[in-house]
Motif scaffolding. Structure first.
Motif: not given
Length: 114
Positions: A42-53
């Motif tokens: 499968k292709q790489r997929e986003l799980v979660a992100t977080i900004t510096s804020g």
């Protein structure tokens, strides 16, 4: 900048794991940090992100089960994974957006048995 991920392993369905990713090197500022995963075939997929804020974003498939957090002073991001399912099995990669480049960690294997 180097990203070192750790915390993967083998766990039974319903269990929990906590992934860590620490950035090192010459770091001026890291913007968003996150976790992606890639399952076999499968292709790489986003799980979660977080900004510096501290603003977070999650894939629908992990909402209410996974929690992303970070410590800006330590340039570290974590992914707490609860209620794991076999379909969560993948190599998990951490990611960080610097001022100019995007950096990737080496990946850590998460295997969830049924």
């Amino acid at each position: 900048v180097q990203l070192q991920a750790s915390g993967g392993g083998l766990v039974q369905a319903g269990g929990s794991l906590r992934l860590s990713c620490a950035a090192s090197g010459t770091i001026v500022r890291l913007n968003a940090m996150g976790w992606y995963r890639q399952a076999p075939g499968k292709q790489r997929e986003l799980v979660a992100t977080i900004t510096s804020g501290g603003l977070t974003n999650y894939a629908d498939s992990v909402k209410n089960r996974f929690t992303i957090s970070r410590d800006n002073a330590k340039n570290t991001v974590w992914l707490q994974m609860n209620s794991l399912k076999p379909e969560d099995t993948a190599v998990y990669y951490c990611n960080a957006d610097g001022q100019t480049f995007t950096y990737w960690g080496q990946g850590t294997q998460v295997t969830v048995s049924s």
